[in-house]
Structure formats: structure tokens, C-alpha cells
Scaffold this active site. Structure first.
Site, PDB file in Angstrom:
ATOM      1  N   ASN A  19      14.342   9.979 -19.036  1.00 64.72           N
ATOM      2  CA  ASN A  19      14.779   9.311 -17.755  1.00 64.72           C
ATOM      3  C   ASN A  19      13.800   8.284 -17.518  1.00 64.72           C
ATOM      4  OD1 ASN A  19      17.152  10.789 -17.447  1.00 64.72           O
ATOM      5  ND2 ASN A  19      16.201  12.209 -15.903  1.00 64.72           N
TER       6      ASN A  19
ATOM      7  N   HIS B  68      20.678  14.824 -28.644  1.00 68.01           N
ATOM      8  CA  HIS B  68      20.387  16.353 -28.567  1.00 68.01           C
ATOM      9  C   HIS B  68      18.853  16.434 -28.450  1.00 68.01           C
ATOM     10  CE1 HIS B  68      20.415  20.464 -28.673  1.00 68.01           C
ATOM     11  NE2 HIS B  68      20.586  20.564 -29.975  1.00 68.01           N
TER      12      HIS B  68
ATOM     13  N   HIS C  72      25.527  10.887 -17.077  1.00 70.38           N
ATOM     14  CA  HIS C  72      25.274   9.633 -17.794  1.00 70.38           C
ATOM     15  C   HIS C  72      26.458   9.040 -18.568  1.00 70.38           C
ATOM     16  CE1 HIS C  72      20.818  10.510 -17.770  1.00 70.38           C
ATOM     17  NE2 HIS C  72      21.181  11.806 -17.676  1.00 70.38           N
TER      18      HIS C  72
HETATM   19 FE1  HDE Z   1      20.759  15.778 -19.629  1.00 69.28          FE
HETATM   20  N1  HDE Z   1      22.703  16.009 -20.256  1.00 69.28           N
HETATM   21  N2  HDE Z   1      20.764  17.564 -18.811  1.00 69.28           N
HETATM   22  N3  HDE Z   1      18.949  15.358 -18.870  1.00 69.28           N
HETATM   23  N4  HDE Z   1      20.862  13.725 -20.271  1.00 69.28           N
HETATM   24  C1  HDE Z   1      23.487  15.016 -20.896  1.00 69.28           C
HETATM   25  O1  HDE Z   1      24.696  15.336 -22.890  1.00 69.28           O
HETATM   26  C2  HDE Z   1      21.678  18.516 -19.187  1.00 69.28           C
HETATM   27  C3  HDE Z   1      18.365  16.460 -18.011  1.00 69.28           C
HETATM   28  C4  HDE Z   1      19.799  13.088 -20.411  1.00 69.28           C
HETATM   29  O2  HDE Z   1      22.782   8.403 -23.385  1.00 69.28           O
HETATM   30  C5  HDE Z   1      24.789  15.554 -21.184  1.00 69.28           C
HETATM   31  O3  HDE Z   1      25.671  13.950 -24.321  1.00 69.28           O
HETATM   32  C6  HDE Z   1      21.297  19.999 -18.699  1.00 69.28           C
HETATM   33  C7  HDE Z   1      16.989  16.128 -18.024  1.00 69.28           C
HETATM   34  C8  HDE Z   1      20.167  11.774 -20.788  1.00 69.28           C
HETATM   35  O4  HDE Z   1      24.255  10.111 -24.330  1.00 69.28           O
HETATM   36  C9  HDE Z   1      24.579  17.066 -21.128  1.00 69.28           C
HETATM   37  C10 HDE Z   1      20.147  19.552 -18.201  1.00 69.28           C
HETATM   38  C11 HDE Z   1      16.840  14.598 -18.525  1.00 69.28           C
HETATM   39  C12 HDE Z   1      21.357  11.772 -21.023  1.00 69.28           C
HETATM   40  C13 HDE Z   1      23.207  17.018 -20.327  1.00 69.28           C
HETATM   41  C14 HDE Z   1      19.852  18.242 -18.228  1.00 69.28           C
HETATM   42  C15 HDE Z   1      18.059  14.568 -19.039  1.00 69.28           C
HETATM   43  C16 HDE Z   1      21.946  13.054 -20.723  1.00 69.28           C
HETATM   44  C17 HDE Z   1      26.080  15.015 -20.941  1.00 69.28           C
HETATM   45  C18 HDE Z   1      19.297  20.475 -17.235  1.00 69.28           C
HETATM   46  C19 HDE Z   1      15.658  13.761 -18.942  1.00 69.28           C
HETATM   47  C20 HDE Z   1      22.384  10.756 -21.570  1.00 69.28           C
HETATM   48  C21 HDE Z   1      26.504  14.045 -22.145  1.00 69.28           C
HETATM   49  C22 HDE Z   1      19.091  21.725 -17.910  1.00 69.28           C
HETATM   50  C23 HDE Z   1      14.811  14.421 -19.543  1.00 69.28           C
HETATM   51  C24 HDE Z   1      22.213  10.834 -23.178  1.00 69.28           C
HETATM   52  C25 HDE Z   1      25.431  14.297 -23.049  1.00 69.28           C
HETATM   53  C26 HDE Z   1      22.985   9.592 -23.883  1.00 69.28           C
HETATM   54  C27 HDE Z   1      23.022  13.708 -20.921  1.00 69.28           C
HETATM   55  C28 HDE Z   1      22.919  18.097 -19.916  1.00 69.28           C
HETATM   56  C29 HDE Z   1      18.816  17.602 -17.403  1.00 69.28           C
HETATM   57  C30 HDE Z   1      18.482  13.362 -19.805  1.00 69.28           C
HETATM   58  C31 HDE Z   1      25.679  17.720 -20.459  1.00 69.28           C
HETATM   59  C32 HDE Z   1      22.052  21.172 -18.761  1.00 69.28           C
HETATM   60  C33 HDE Z   1      15.765  16.733 -17.329  1.00 69.28           C
HETATM   61  C34 HDE Z   1      19.465  10.572 -20.948  1.00 69.28           C
HETATM   62  O5  HDE Z   1      24.692  17.812 -22.255  1.00 69.28           O
END
Ligand code: HDE
Length: 754
Positions: A195, A386, A114
Site C-alpha cells: 500500500n 498473491h 482494490h
Molecule cells: Fe489485500 N486483498 N487483503 N491488502 N490487497 C486484495 O485480492 C486481503 C491487505 C492489497 O492490484 C484482494 O486479488 C486480506 C494489506 C492490494 O490486484 C483480496 C487482508 C495490504 C490489493 C485481499 C488484506 C493489502 C489487494 C482483492 C487482511 C497492504 C490489490 C482482489 C488479512 C500490504 C492487488 C485480490 C491488485 C487485494 C485480501 C490486507 C494490499 C480479497 C484478507 C495489509 C494492493 O484477496
């Protein structure tokens, strides 16, 4: 409800120092844990509260002297201090050293996923009369205070993103879009980090690093950028049947949104809502855009990526600047805890949705985004979400993907900001007061008074005090958990194709064709034949046999002879899954190009422009070059765009007004003919008046009866013409309807990807 008039049971707990304790928001200015007063003098939160808090840190250099970071005025910022005019630079030059050091350190790690995004401020407001069906009042569902009072506007900041590409990649790639909202509530921040697609690829957070490694550029050569169309992604996906449902969404038009303000958002996981009585229900969160869901077509996305890689980002800011605040409805799907087992899937499995045919979405409020950020880095880049940021009334489920996210986001912010104090950055700081014993670390901003930074203490009256649940303390739901330590996947997570088939069944034929074309492109980019075959045989042929055959034929794979062993046979559909069912009857904010040159028919332009603007469409005059253009009757218009800056892919519809000289001049321009032909190819509405219809005749629009002589098909194609000025009103009505339809897929259903 406001901080001041909170009910008795939410007052701070009784101690000797009660009289000194400030309200829950830091509006009083007394003993505020946060730097800066955040809201009105009475402590009430409203849509301006965050704005006012940020005002404290906003800086404006208008009419001011240039200074160093430490406030010393600078006499010369172009020449370094040297020993002699042509001599070496002197170490003493504090201005040079500071300027260069700041520059050397001005980038921070981009988000690991992202990374590419954009954001805006706005507010959330519960509905006056929520249609809650069996629940009369939202308080029956949740005690979350910001959801209760229809008069209260809670400030929000929303960031939209693509997932795979790096910070500088193009907006219009085929990808999932992030939809993350921070609610600055009086009870602390709630982050809904979702999402634009409701399922996910995997079921357990353990698999996330593998998924991301597979979809990101390949590790040996860092190719391709911002694309899933390569071997490692499809290798991983084809070996993990649980990805199948999400792959269908990724291959659909959902992955090519026309605009952020025209896409849905989903919390994805099952969460919990908890009321004052401690009763809990399962919930899925939905954002529904007021403007409906609309998509681009593939060919268009490729051209936009070159013409305007900031297409979606710019669109959001353009509409806000032009006074159209994008709006979404927040809805919930509620499932009683004792009904959780009634589905043929597990509510804790994030690769599944709850079909709206089974549980309707109940609207509970709206979000309006009405303010762009002042500084992209300070606000959009530094905002940090978060999913673990929840407020009383909202709780987690045991979804193993969600549980893993609760660790990952806090951890990733440490990497991005290099400090645990990232929550103190203005865009992340809550409006609710903060008091605790954390008071050190890199870049600490707050100055905490007092000697005692531990508990229990007698030196500082044992403050700050823990709150009981009745006083607003967050109490995790006391769910009974009993189990053996075990590392495996529940039996209830093992079925992977039924909802993928539901999605396929629910598509219109053009939407199906889009998915087929997208799969042919994606797998066509995969070099290894065994990966192509595995995807067709093991995944697609277990979704729908015809679908698998159609893809196979386009990628050099032998079409399967029989349906896959695991293919479900149901023919269930859910109309809410098709974007075509979500196109609203409005043309609000659609961008319409009016192609003209000197000698245009004044009446055509003035009447159509005002009629379209009355419907809140955004009309742009496109002429061969910038500058003023004069109509046949002497009226003038200013060109908003020239043919060197504008292409049809940047517009939703095209209109060619009459006027012999204007049309003659346009006809000579290859760019104009290309403009119209491409708009047609991308299924966009096209309107022509008077001599403008001759322009349509001069370009080759297949299957359109432009001449009006009865030759060619008469079915509606979204090409609307008018030769008789007496029929202008009827034309306008028809043209507006054609624009509202957005795309005219029936033009050629075998060429959807154009
Ligand atoms: Fe994320 N995801 N994600 N994700 N995600 C990040 O956090 C992660 C997942 C989503 O505009 C990271 O700050 C793991 C689902 C958005 O700043 C990180 C898993 C969904 C955004 C991270 C998922 C999301 C992130 C990278 C599986 C939809 C952007 C930078 C266990 C419900 C937020 C950050 C923004 C961002 C980890 C799966 C949505 C690395 C470990 C499912 C919208 O922490």
C-alpha cells in the site's frame, strides 16, 4: 546472474535424464511448460523478456478481415440472419449467437477490494553500488537471484489502486492506495502486494471482512460510494483502537496523492530475507518515488472527481507516452532476528511501522515503469497478485494479518476467474519454466506431454524432479514454533496510540490542519452522535489532546477537558513521516498551464516555455478556445486545451505571459479569473509577466502584493511576478523554485483544505 551461467550448485539434480533438462527459464523452447518462448535464445532474463512472452499472444487487426472466434471470415456484422427481411431471426446464425454470447459474458467479478486500478510494465534493476552499510553485498542479506546482479533487469508489472470504490469510481477519493508489483524473476514470480501507507487498520486477518463490510457502501442502500465518511466505518473504527494509527495516515494528505508516481509504497508487514547460508533477518520493504511525495488538496480532489475521474490513471499513461518513465527506489529496513525485541512495539504487529529514526532505509535497487498496457482488461484487470508468491531468499513472518492474506488471495482469484488456471493468463504467467502434475481444469492452456501426471512414477523417469535447496528449491525457513492452540491477541499487540502520536508530532502545522479538517469532514458525515463522541474521546484524545479538541469543535462534540487516560506523553518525531520533507527540488513532469490569447508577448512565451521544458516540466497552452493563437510579433502557438476542457485543478502551476491584447481578452473571461483564483486557493505557484500582472490585480488574491507597491505582505507566497523584461531570467529562476515547492501552504495555514 542468468539461467545459463547459474553456479553448479543450482543445476538440476543429477539423474539419467539430466542432459534433457532445460534451463530454469523457458528460453530454450525445448520441453517448455509454458506456452510460448519467453526470452532470449540463451535463456537470459532481461527487461524485454516478459514483453517477448506477451508478444506471442498479442493480436493486431490492422488490415485484416473480420472473422468469427473460429477464424471464419464474416460478410456482414450489422444484420442478423432472418427469415425474410422483416421476419424473425434464425437460430442458425452462428455469427449472431457468438457475438452476443461473448458480449453477455464479457464482465468478470470486480476485485472485492482494490477494484479501481491501473497498471504499467517496467523493470527492476539492483543498484551497482548499493549503500548497504554494514552489509557489503546484498548476497549477505538474501539469496534472491534477481537482487544480485546490477546488470540484470527483471521485468515487472505494477498495479496501483484505490481500495474502497468500485471499478468505475473516481480516482481522487480519500482512500489508501494499493501498490502491487509482480516481479517476473528467473526463479519464479515474486509479488510485493503493498500500500502507499505503511501501517494497516487491523492486526488479524480474522477482522478483515468486518473492516471491509464497515467501509464499503452500507448494505441497506449501497451508499456512499468510495468513501469512508459514513457511520458504519467510523462505528467500527471507534470500537477498535488498533485502527488509530492508520486513521491518522488516512486523514492526512497521503490519502490524496497528486499522482501514483508521487507516492511511496510499503510492504506493510515484516517479511524475512534469507541468504545462502540460511541466515535470516527481518525486513520491511519501501518504495520511494524519485519525484518525491506530493498531495492534492481536498477541495481540488472533489472537483477533479467530476472534471476527470480518471485523473491518476490518465496521468500515469500521459507521462509514459510523453517519455517520462516514473521511477521508484526499492529500500529495505533490516532487523537482526536477535534484535527483534528491542522495540517498544511488536514487529509482527502490522499496525506499527519501524520508524526511520530507529532503522534507516537502505536502497537496493530501482523500478522503472516505461510501458503502458495494450489492453486494459487482458493486463490490468486480469493481473492477479498473491503475497504467497515468493522466491528463494524471501520468506514470511508470523504477522497474523500476512498469514491470513496467504490464504485469501489464492481464494479470491478462484472467484474472479472461475478457475484455478488463472496463473496461465499471459500477464500472470511466469517467465521461469513451470513443470508439475497440474494439468486440467477450466480453460487449461498448456498442453502437457506424457502419460504420468503423478509422483512417484517410473513411466516418465519420475519427472518432473523435486529440486534440493541448493538446486533452487524453495525451502521454508525452519523456524522453531512451539505453542498451544489459542485464540487471542498477544500482550505485545495491545498499545495503540504511541505511533499515532509520533505521526501527529511529525506533521507540519498545515499538515496537522489538513488532518483536523479531514476528521471534521469524515465525522461530520457521521449521523450518530455517539460514534462522533467515541472517536474523539476514545481515539483522538488518546493521540493528542489539542488534536481531539480541534476536531471536537468542528463537529458539535463537547471538547474533552483532559487528555485521554491512554495518551502517551512522548514528543518524539520522525521527519521521514512528513510529506513536506519529501518534496524534491525538481519540477520534472509538473503540468503547467500557460494562459494566453491572440496578441500574447512572443518573447515571454518562447523563453518561459523553453526554460520550463528544459527542466522537464510539461507545459500546456490554455486559450479561450482550441486552435492557433498569434503573438504580438507574429509567432503562433497551438492551444493544447481550451477553457471549456481545462480547469486549474488539472495543473500544478499557472503562468500568465504579457501582451496587452491577450491579457485584455483573458480578463473578460470569468473562467480565466476563476482559473487563477482557484489555483491560488489551492496554494499553487502562479507566475505573471508584463501585462499578465494586471490580470492578477484584477482577480482578488488575498495577501499578495501583486502591484509591487509595498502594500501587503512581502513574505514568499509562490506568486512570482516580473514587470521588467530585463529581469526575465531572475523571474524564471524564482518561478521554477516556486513550482518545485509544489504547494505554498504558508498562504493561509488555517485554510489548508481550501
Ligand atoms: Fe489485500 N486483498 N487483503 N491488502 N490487497 C486484495 O485480492 C486481503 C491487505 C492489497 O492490484 C484482494 O486479488 C486480506 C494489506 C492490494 O490486484 C483480496 C487482508 C495490504 C490489493 C485481499 C488484506 C493489502 C489487494 C482483492 C487482511 C497492504 C490489490 C482482489 C488479512 C500490504 C492487488 C485480490 C491488485 C487485494 C485480501 C490486507 C494490499 C480479497 C484478507 C495489509 C494492493 O484477496
Amino acid at each position: 546472474m542468468t539461467a545459463d551461467d547459474s553456479p553448479d550448485d543450482r543445476e538440476p539434480k543429477a539423474t539419467d535424464s539430466d542432459a534433457d533438462r532445460a534451463p530454469r527459464t523457458d528460453g530454450s523452447g525445448t520441453d517448455s511448460g509454458s506456452a510460448g518462448t519467453s526470452d532470449d535464445a540463451d535463456g537470459e532474463i532481461d527487461s524485454d523478456s516478459k514483453h517477448e512472452q506477451l508478444e506471442e499472444v498479442r493480436e493486431n487487426a490492422e488490415g485484416e478481415y473480420l472473422t468469427t472466434d473460429h477464424g471464419v471470415r464474416v460478410t456482414d456484422t450489422d444484420n442478423s440472419l432472418k427469415a425474410g427481411e422483416r421476419g424473425p431471426t434464425i437460430m442458425e446464425d452462428f455469427h449472431f449467437r457468438e457475438k452476443m454470447t461473448q458480449f453477455d459474458h464479457e464482465s468478470i467479478p470486480e476485485r472485492v477490494v482494490h477494484a479501481r486500478g491501473t497498471g504499467a510494465h517496467g523493470y527492476f534493476q539492483p543498484y551497482e553500488d548499493p549503500d548497504l552499510g554494514e552489509y557489503d553485498d546484498v548476497s549477505e542479506l538474501t539469496k534472491a537471484s534477481f537482487l544480485q546482479d546490477p546488470d540484470q533487469k527483471t521485468p515487472v508489472f505494477t498495479r496501483f489502486s484505490t481500495v474502497v470504490g468500485s471499478r468505475g469510481s473516481a480516482d481522487t477519493v480519500r482512500d489508501v492506495r494499493g501498490f502491487a508489483t509482480k516481479f517476473y524473476t528467473e526463479d519464479g514470480n515474486w509479488d510485493l502486494v503493498g500500500n502507499n501507507m505503511p501501517p494497516f487498520f487491523i492486526q488479524d486477518a480474522m477482522e478483515f471482512p468486518d473492516l471491509v463490510h464497515a467501509i464499503k457502501p452500507e448494505p441497506d442502500d449501497a451508499i456512499p460510494q468510495a468513501a469512508s465518511a459514513h457511520d458504519t466505518f467510523w462505528d467500527f473504527a471507534s470500537l477498535k483502537p488498533e485502527t488509530t494509527h492508520m486513521l491518522m495516515w488516512l486523514l492526512s494528505g497521503r490519502a490524496l496523492p497528486r499522482a501514483f508516481r508521487m507516492m511511496q509504497g510499503f510492504g506493510v508487514h515484516t517479511f524475512r530475507l534469507v541468504n545462502e547460508e540460511g541466515e535470516s533477518r527481518f525486513v520491511k520493504f519501501h518504495w520511494t518515488p524519485k519525484l518525491g511525495t506530493n498531495q492534492l488538496v481536498w477541495d481540488e480532489t472533489q472537483k477533479i472527481a467530476g472534471n476527470n475521474p480518471d485523473f491518476n490513471r490518465e496521468d500515469l499513461y500521459d507521462v509514459i507516452d510523453e517519455g517520462y518513465a516514473p521511477e521508484w527506489e526499492l529500500g529495505v529496513q533490516i532487523v537482526e532476528e536477535d534484535e527483534a525485541d528491542r522495540f517498544d512495539f511488536d514487529l509482527l504487529d502490522p499496525t506499527k511501522i519501524i520508524p526511520e529514526t530507529e532503522v534507516p532505509v537502505r536502497p537496493i535497487g530501482k523500478m522503472v515503469l516505461n510501458e503502458r498496457p495494450d489492453n486494459f482488461f487482458a493486463e490490468v484487470e486480469q493481473v492477479a497478485f498473491h503475497p504467497g508468491n515468493v522466491v528463494p531468499g524471501i520468506d514470511f513472518s508470523n504477522d497474523p494479518l500476512l498469514q491470513g492474506r496467504l490464504f485469501s488471495y489464492q481464494d479470491t482469484q478462484l472467484n474472479r476467474f472461475g478457475s484455478a488456471n488463472w496463473d496461465e493468463i499471459p500477464i500472470n504467467r511466469p517467465i521461469a519454466e513451470r513443470h508439475n502434475n497440474q494439468r486440467a481444469g477450466f480453460m487449461r492452456q498448456e498442453i502437457n506431454e506424457g502419460k504420468a501426471s503423478y509422483k512417484p512414477n517410473s513411466i516418465g523417469d519420475d519427472d518432473p524432479q523435486e529440486a534440493t535447496e541448493a538446486e533452487g528449491g524453495y525451502e521454508h525457513r525452519a523456524e522453531r514454533v512451539d505453542g498451544r492452540k489459542i485464540r487471542n491477541r498477544s500482550e505485545s499487540f495491545q498499545e495503540h496510540f504511541s505511533q499515532a502520536r509520533l505521526f501527529w508530532n511529525s506533521m507540519t502545522e498545515p499538515e496537522k490542519q489538513h488532518i483536523v479538517e479531514a476528521a471534521r469532514f469524515e465525522l461530520g458525515k457521521v449521523e450518530r452522535t455517539e460514534i462522533r463522541e467515541r472517536t474523539v474521546y476514545d481515539l483522538f484524545n488518546n493521540v493528542d489532546h489539542e488534536f481531539a479538541k480541534r476536531v471536537a469543535e468542528g463537529i458539535g462534540v463537547e471538547p474533552p477537558e483532559e487528555p485521554g487516560d491512554e495518551m502517551p506523553t512522548h514528543d518524539r518525531e520522525d521527519p521521514s513521516l512528513s510529506m513536506e520533507n519529501r518534496t524534491p527540488e525538481t519540477i520534472e513532469t509538473r503540468k503547467i498551464a500557460v494562459l494566453l490569447d491572440d496578441g500574447f508577448e512572443d518573447d515571454h512565451v518562447s523563453r518561459t516555455v523553453s526554460a520550463l521544458e528544459e527542466e522537464n516540466a510539461r507545459v500546456k497552452i490554455v486559450a479561450p478556445a482550441f486552435g492557433e493563437r498569434e503573438g504580438a510579433d507574429g509567432e503562433t502557438v497551438e492551444a493544447d486545451e481550451s477553457l471549456s476542457t481545462a480547469e486549474s485543478v488539472l495543473f500544478d502551476a499557472v503562468l500568465v505571459p504579457g501582451g496587452g491584447d491577450s491579457v485584455d481578452a483573458l480578463e473578460k473571461q470569468g473562467d480565466v479569473r476563476h482559473f487563477v483564483e482557484e489555483a491560488f486557493k489551492h496554494k499553487k505557484p502562479i507566475g505573471a509577466l508584463g501585462e499578465g500582472t494586471e490580470l492578477l490585480e484584477s482577480v482578488d488574491l488575498p495577501d499578495v502584493d501583486v502591484a509591487g507597491d509595498g502594500e501587503g505582505p512581502t513574505e514568499p507566497t509562490g506568486v512570482v511576478t516580473c514587470r521588467d523584461d530585463g529581469e526575465l531570467d531572475a523571474f524564471l529562476e524564482e518561478f521554477v523554485d516556486a513550482i518545485a515547492e509544489h504547494r505554498h501552504w504558508e498562504r493561509d495555514s488555517t485554510d489548508v483544505s481550501a
